[in-house]
Design an enzyme around this catalytic site. Structure first.
Site, PDB file in Angstrom:
ATOM      1  N   GLU A 121      -8.399 -12.630 -11.705  1.00 53.81           N
ATOM      2  CA  GLU A 121      -6.977 -12.713 -11.994  1.00 53.81           C
ATOM      3  C   GLU A 121      -6.289 -13.571 -10.939  1.00 53.81           C
ATOM      4  O   GLU A 121      -6.673 -13.559  -9.767  1.00 53.81           O
ATOM      5  CB  GLU A 121      -6.347 -11.314 -12.019  1.00 53.81           C
ATOM      6  CG  GLU A 121      -6.834 -10.466 -13.187  1.00 53.81           C
ATOM      7  CD  GLU A 121      -6.199  -9.092 -13.249  1.00 53.81           C
ATOM      8  OE1 GLU A 121      -5.991  -8.605 -14.371  1.00 53.81           O
ATOM      9  OE2 GLU A 121      -5.919  -8.511 -12.181  1.00 53.81           O
ATOM     10  N   CYS A 379       0.934  -6.834  -5.254  1.00 54.61           N
ATOM     11  CA  CYS A 379      -0.053  -6.774  -4.175  1.00 54.61           C
ATOM     12  C   CYS A 379      -0.891  -5.505  -4.274  1.00 54.61           C
ATOM     13  O   CYS A 379      -0.372  -4.398  -4.377  1.00 54.61           O
ATOM     14  CB  CYS A 379       0.680  -6.805  -2.834  1.00 54.61           C
ATOM     15  SG  CYS A 379      -0.405  -6.733  -1.406  1.00 54.61           S
TER      16      CYS A 379
END
EC number: 2.1.1.192
Length: 399
Positions: A121, A379
């Site tokens: 990703e 994150c």
């Protein structure tokens, strides 16, 4: 929150074998392009010029076909098209967050470097004055950091430099960031202002365990005749592979970020198990010695805020003490939850107090605004479908 998902190709297509398909030149280094030209019989005396032409069209103009290369002879274009392509890796899905963040699941076909299909990703984060692309350097990760979703995915393999660079090419394609070319999905902008201004190696994997390919990728990303990103706008984040830090600084000139997350070894051993091998004192000494570190090129220390774990005022004061003498800024990251995690994010008031202690000691301590949480693009939330992909491949092999 809601998000939209674009399915580029059916997931079931993962089982097709692309190993015999023509090789793509998109993402290669200058040496790689020169080798490709030699393969089709290009004269050595023309090699430098022809390589420069390909470089310009692939990286500056974003060409998707050899026919786009108007200043390359028709004969050479035909020879290139017979042997190679400019194809991008397969986009399995594209998700667009309500805040504009985009996440792509990208599938890499088998190649000369690896016989495995693999998925990673990457994430594009637009902001008012910048656009940041978060790229992956490995499929899965070996580090098993307990707060990170990627750490729950087994390591599969390193990405090649070409596969790292392809993530930027795909992003620029999709949002219309190549000059004169419209966005591939019609949703971006090609108004002339650059949309991807910063690259952060903060996606899947530990970049320093794939350093050779990261070095090659940075050289392509920062080349002034192509993608032309300043090395000061390229940041490599590491959990702290201490022996590799000098080489990273000397060979890339990139900005450094350290995933610290704790100020005591006993806690960091749990959060970042690599700490058992390279404890905090050794890591911080390597930071003091990092090539090029200065007040103009500060090292970023990333610190995820975990409720009741590492967020006390005493933790903040110890962080200040540890960083004394290091040109640093501290990036405080509210924990982003993911399925199955036992951690929680610190309360806003706790984060603000922690930030104030660090700031009042003289360090910049911005609190990162979570982006893309609704599509698991923030994150610590990235995890590809490679494990499912491998299972499907095994089933097909058994048929």
């Amino acid at each position: 929150m809601t998000s939209s998902t674009l399915l580029e190709t059916p997931a079931a297509a993962a089982d097709h074998d692309c190993a015999s398909a023509p090789r793509s030149l998109a993402g290669l280094t200058r040496d790689g392009l020169a080798a490709a030209l030699l393969e089709i019989g290009a004269p050595e005396r023309e090699l430098r010029m022809r390589t420069a032409q390909l470089w310009h069209w692939i990286y500056h103009r974003g060409a998707g076909s050899f026919d786009d290369m108007l200043n390359v002879s028709k004969v050479l274009r035909t020879q290139l098209a017979e042997k190679f392509t400019l194809a991008r890796p397969q986009i399995v899905t594209e998700q667009v967050s309500t805040d504009g963040t985009r996440k792509w699941l990208i599938r890499f076909a088998p190649s000369a470097e690896s016989d495995r299909l693999a998925e990673v990703e990457c994430v594009y984060i637009p902001d008012v004055d910048r656009g940041t692309l978060c790229v992956s350097s490995q499929v899965g990760c070996t580090l098993t950091c307990s707060f990170c979703h990627t750490g729950t995915q087994k390591f599969v393999r390193n990405l090649t430099a070409q596969e790292i660079i392809a993530q930027l090419i795909i992003a620029r394609d999709r949002i219309g960031d190549f000059p004169g070319l419209a966005p591939r999905d019609g949703k971006g902008s090609n108004s002339g202002s650059r949309l991807v201004t910063n690259i952060v190696f903060m996606g899947m994997g530990e970049p320093l365990y794939n350093l050779d390919n990261v070095v090659d990728a940075v050289s392509v990303l920062s080349d002034g005749d192509g993608l032309s990103l300043s090395r000061r706008r390229i940041t490599v984040s590491t959990a702290g592979v201490v022996p590799k830090l000098p080489e990273l600084g000397e060979k890339t000139g990139a900005m450094l970020a350290i995933s610290l997350h704790a100020v005591r070894d006993e806690l960091r051993n749990t959060l970042v198990p690599l700490n058992k091998k390279y404890p905090i004192a050794a890591l911080l000494q390597a930071c003091r010695d990092y090539p090029g570190a200065s007040n103009a090129r500060r090292i970023t220390f990333e610190y995820v805020m975990l409720k009741g774990i590492n967020d006390s005022p005493s933790d903040a004061r110890e962080l200040v003490r540890l960083l004394k003498g290091i040109p640093a800024k501290i990036n405080l990251i509210p924990f982003n939850p993911w399925p199955g995690t036992a951690y929680e994010c610190s309360d806003d008031a706790v984060i603000e107090k922690f930030s104030d202690i660090v700031f009042n000691a003289g360090y910049a301590s911005p609190v990162r605004t979570p982006r893309g949480r609704d599509i698991l693009a923030a994150c610590g939330q990235l995890k590809s479908e490679t494990e499912k992909l491998r299972a499907r491949a095994l089933l097909v092999a058994g048929d």
